[in-house]
Design a protein around this motif. Sequence first.
Motif, PDB file in Angstrom:
ATOM      1  N   PRO A   1       4.904   5.657  -6.776  1.00 42.28           N
ATOM      2  CA  PRO A   1       5.763   6.616  -6.085  1.00 42.28           C
ATOM      3  C   PRO A   1       6.769   7.309  -6.996  1.00 42.28           C
ATOM      4  CG  PRO A   1       5.510   4.644  -4.761  1.00 42.28           C
ATOM      5  CD  PRO A   1       4.853   4.363  -6.076  1.00 42.28           C
TER       6      PRO A   1
ATOM      7  N   ALA B   1      -0.926   2.901  -1.882  1.00 38.03           N
ATOM      8  CA  ALA B   1      -0.334   4.078  -2.521  1.00 38.03           C
ATOM      9  C   ALA B   1      -0.002   3.791  -3.979  1.00 38.03           C
ATOM     10  CB  ALA B   1       0.919   4.504  -1.765  1.00 38.03           C
TER      11      ALA B   1
ATOM     12  N   LYS C   1       7.586   9.549   1.479  1.00 43.36           N
ATOM     13  CA  LYS C   1       7.226   9.741   2.883  1.00 43.36           C
ATOM     14  C   LYS C   1       8.170  10.732   3.574  1.00 43.36           C
ATOM     15  CE  LYS C   1       5.815   6.281   5.457  1.00 43.36           C
ATOM     16  NZ  LYS C   1       4.388   6.566   5.688  1.00 43.36           N
TER      17      LYS C   1
ATOM     18  N   LEU D   1      -0.497   6.258   3.585  1.00 42.42           N
ATOM     19  CA  LEU D   1      -1.026   5.009   3.035  1.00 42.42           C
ATOM     20  C   LEU D   1      -0.014   3.871   3.154  1.00 42.42           C
ATOM     21  CD1 LEU D   1      -2.557   6.465  -0.245  1.00 42.42           C
ATOM     22  CD2 LEU D   1      -3.857   5.488   1.661  1.00 42.42           C
TER      23      LEU D   1
ATOM     24  N   PHE E   1       8.695   4.584  -2.318  1.00 46.33           N
ATOM     25  CA  PHE E   1       7.643   5.142  -1.465  1.00 46.33           C
ATOM     26  C   PHE E   1       8.253   5.818  -0.233  1.00 46.33           C
ATOM     27  CE2 PHE E   1       4.305   4.681   1.853  1.00 46.33           C
ATOM     28  CZ  PHE E   1       3.339   5.473   1.266  1.00 46.33           C
TER      29      PHE E   1
ATOM     30  N   ARG F   1       2.124   0.932   1.328  1.00 47.68           N
ATOM     31  CA  ARG F   1       2.777   0.951   0.025  1.00 47.68           C
ATOM     32  C   ARG F   1       1.888   0.377  -1.068  1.00 47.68           C
ATOM     33  NH1 ARG F   1       6.335   1.416   3.650  1.00 47.68           N
ATOM     34  NH2 ARG F   1       8.421   2.260   3.289  1.00 47.68           N
TER      35      ARG F   1
ATOM     36  N   TYR G   1      -1.181  11.124   1.174  1.00 49.37           N
ATOM     37  CA  TYR G   1      -0.634   9.975   0.433  1.00 49.37           C
ATOM     38  C   TYR G   1       0.433   9.261   1.256  1.00 49.37           C
ATOM     39  CZ  TYR G   1       1.841   7.518  -3.375  1.00 49.37           C
ATOM     40  OH  TYR G   1       2.450   6.567  -4.178  1.00 49.37           O
ATOM     41  N   LYS G   2       1.217  10.020   1.995  1.00 48.02           N
ATOM     42  CA  LYS G   2       2.310   9.445   2.778  1.00 48.02           C
ATOM     43  C   LYS G   2       1.814   8.541   3.895  1.00 48.02           C
ATOM     44  CE  LYS G   2       5.320  13.464   2.067  1.00 48.02           C
ATOM     45  NZ  LYS G   2       6.011  14.590   2.754  1.00 48.02           N
TER      46      LYS G   2
END
Length: 278
Positions: A119, A113, A219, A108, A215, A110, A105-106
């Motif tokens: 987030p 995601a 990350k 992607l 987000f 923003r 997911y990290k």
Amino acid sequence: MQVAKILKITLICLVLFLIEFKFDIIEIMLGNIMEWTNDSRPKTGELWEKALNKQAAAEELGILREQNRLNDEELGELQFFGDAVHFLESRGDFVLSGVKFIELYKTLSRQTAEQIIAPLHLLELINTESIKYSLLGKSEDRLKVILINERNEILHQAEVNIGRFENSGGARIRNRINQTRFNNDSEKIVTRDLFFNAYNELTVNIRLQIVNDPFQLVKWGEQLLRVAILKDRSTGVIPVLFEVRTGNEIEYIEFQARPLAVYYLIQRLNDLEEKTIG
């Protein structure tokens, strides 16, 4: 004659009551009736839907985990969410661990995601360690993502156009601040865990007034070490600094927060600290 009839009825009622009290005959009869008519009764309502979803998730998970058992090494080598999509197109539906899903997911952008899971919502699930598995599937040109906890309950599900996926989504890093300012100009310094315990209890609007790019918090993950709230309020905002490990270095990254939002954050941090000490 009338009195005898009443006494007879009373006696019968008393006997039935005693039998029911001892053997629960009525409940058993009702239970049997419910069981006999189970298939014919309408299966509607929120409770049924939850049970159905849980059963479907459990069955799907069991099947796919067995199918993917030999692919665990390949799944572990996935580096980007785009890799998972390609794997899906060549191998079919599969299951990822919650940890691996967060890792992908990290990578992607923003925008993409946000379409899978906001987030702020993901941060709440990470903080409670409730994501056990992620089920990825495909329907025509749509990617299906289902997040599931250890009880096989669905925490979140989403569908996204597969064409949206790319291999990376660069991080927007804020101003880098030196360590001296972090340590010397701060009103309060807290650990990552304490920050998130307080932060996740605030309303969405207040959280966004503290960090307008949540987000980035996702990350950073475990690389985020500590958070400092500075004393400097001359500009009408309050700097909040994040201490982040990047490789062998430590960086200090600043977000400009609204004073009222920071007030609520500090208040909640103090409450949690008092509970810990008490």
